[in-house]
Write an enzyme that holds these catalytic residues in place. Sequence first.
Site, mmCIF file in Angstrom:
data_model
loop_
_atom_site.group_PDB
_atom_site.id
_atom_site.type_symbol
_atom_site.label_atom_id
_atom_site.label_comp_id
_atom_site.label_asym_id
_atom_site.label_seq_id
_atom_site.Cartn_x
_atom_site.Cartn_y
_atom_site.Cartn_z
ATOM 1 N N ASP A 64 28.166 9.042 18.722
ATOM 2 C CA ASP A 64 26.942 9.829 18.792
ATOM 3 C C ASP A 64 27.242 11.029 19.672
ATOM 4 O O ASP A 64 27.395 10.883 20.894
ATOM 5 C CB ASP A 64 25.799 8.996 19.383
ATOM 6 C CG ASP A 64 24.471 9.742 19.400
ATOM 7 O OD1 ASP A 64 24.461 10.959 19.116
ATOM 8 O OD2 ASP A 64 23.440 9.103 19.700
ATOM 9 N N VAL A 65 27.362 12.219 19.072
ATOM 10 C CA VAL A 65 27.765 13.391 19.852
ATOM 11 C C VAL A 65 26.681 13.834 20.828
ATOM 12 O O VAL A 65 26.907 14.740 21.639
ATOM 13 C CB VAL A 65 28.169 14.574 18.947
ATOM 14 C CG1 VAL A 65 29.368 14.215 18.098
ATOM 15 C CG2 VAL A 65 26.999 15.055 18.094
ATOM 16 N N ASN A 91 32.827 19.363 14.419
ATOM 17 C CA ASN A 91 32.195 19.740 13.164
ATOM 18 C C ASN A 91 30.780 19.188 12.995
ATOM 19 O O ASN A 91 30.034 19.658 12.141
ATOM 20 C CB ASN A 91 33.092 19.256 12.009
ATOM 21 C CG ASN A 91 32.422 19.339 10.662
ATOM 22 O OD1 ASN A 91 32.123 20.423 10.170
ATOM 23 N ND2 ASN A 91 32.153 18.188 10.062
ATOM 24 N N TYR A 155 19.077 26.641 14.619
ATOM 25 C CA TYR A 155 20.399 26.575 13.975
ATOM 26 C C TYR A 155 21.246 27.784 14.346
ATOM 27 O O TYR A 155 22.379 27.649 14.821
ATOM 28 C CB TYR A 155 20.238 26.481 12.456
ATOM 29 C CG TYR A 155 21.564 26.452 11.722
ATOM 30 C CD1 TYR A 155 22.302 25.271 11.624
ATOM 31 C CD2 TYR A 155 22.091 27.604 11.149
ATOM 32 C CE1 TYR A 155 23.524 25.245 10.967
ATOM 33 C CE2 TYR A 155 23.305 27.587 10.492
ATOM 34 C CZ TYR A 155 24.024 26.403 10.397
ATOM 35 O OH TYR A 155 25.233 26.381 9.752
ATOM 36 N N LYS A 159 24.642 28.044 16.678
ATOM 37 C CA LYS A 159 25.916 28.527 16.149
ATOM 38 C C LYS A 159 26.426 29.747 16.909
ATOM 39 O O LYS A 159 27.638 29.913 17.096
ATOM 40 C CB LYS A 159 25.777 28.827 14.657
ATOM 41 C CG LYS A 159 25.523 27.588 13.798
ATOM 42 C CD LYS A 159 26.617 26.534 13.988
ATOM 43 C CE LYS A 159 26.433 25.342 13.071
ATOM 44 N NZ LYS A 159 27.511 24.329 13.215
#
Length: 280
Positions: A64-65, A91, A155, A159
């Site tokens: 679980d990142v 990723n 998002y 990024k």
Amino acid sequence: MPRYSLNGRTVLITGSTGGLGAAVATELRARGANLALLDLNGEQVMAQAATLGSESVAYGWAVDVRKLESVQAAVDAAASHFGGIDVVIANAGITSMAPLESHDPALFERVIDINLNGVWRTFRAALPYIKQSKGYLLGVSSMGAFVHSPLQGPYVASKAGVWALCDATRLEVRHYGVEVGSLHPTFFKTPMMDEVHADPAGHTLWGGNKKGLWKMIPLETVVESVVSGIERRAKIIVPTVQNSLVARVPGLLRPIVERIGFVGNTIPDAIAKAAKPPVI
């Protein structure tokens, strides 16, 4: 610079069962890389590993990142299993479609936590092993780091943050012989994009990504750019020529600033003098 051969090297990938992660894993294995596959669903990631070879060349771990201890345990286990780690591809990522005024706060925080904080946790956990191998860290960003989509605030913010994090980390670790890069693809077909197209707002915004500026590119194009970028230990990877200028303009003056602003051993000296943060 000679090509960084992937044959026999160990590559760790988070979000390995997703559209991009799975395709990249398959191509890396074809080039002789050992694969440490990390994803949220343990059964799914172990099944993926089984399709790519024996446990000596491909193995999976549930992770679980959003939790550093989970990432650290999986990274340590992978390094022990394979005898080290040479390349990391951070990723794991998700998206959402909503304007700021109606965006669910919990979902906003989840997108940031997985997409940006997850990259930081992955890099942090893996760096001791990457320093030993003088390896390569790759954060999966997006063209959304430079072209900011409406209704995707968290998002594109995440990024853009990944791009900045990779660049800052690159400066911090280059004196160890470690390279760091960021990947910036435009739209390509994945289950994530299928969800965007199924969303009425997403379909209205992007028109199904069938033509014009927002036309999707083949998944194979992105995969090839990832693998060749790793082999070049590239600072920035942009899969399509037409997007290269947009992605590279923000960094045109960066090498000059770095050369003038951080001379000699300025960065490693600063790292050595940095006070440890308080335990909270």
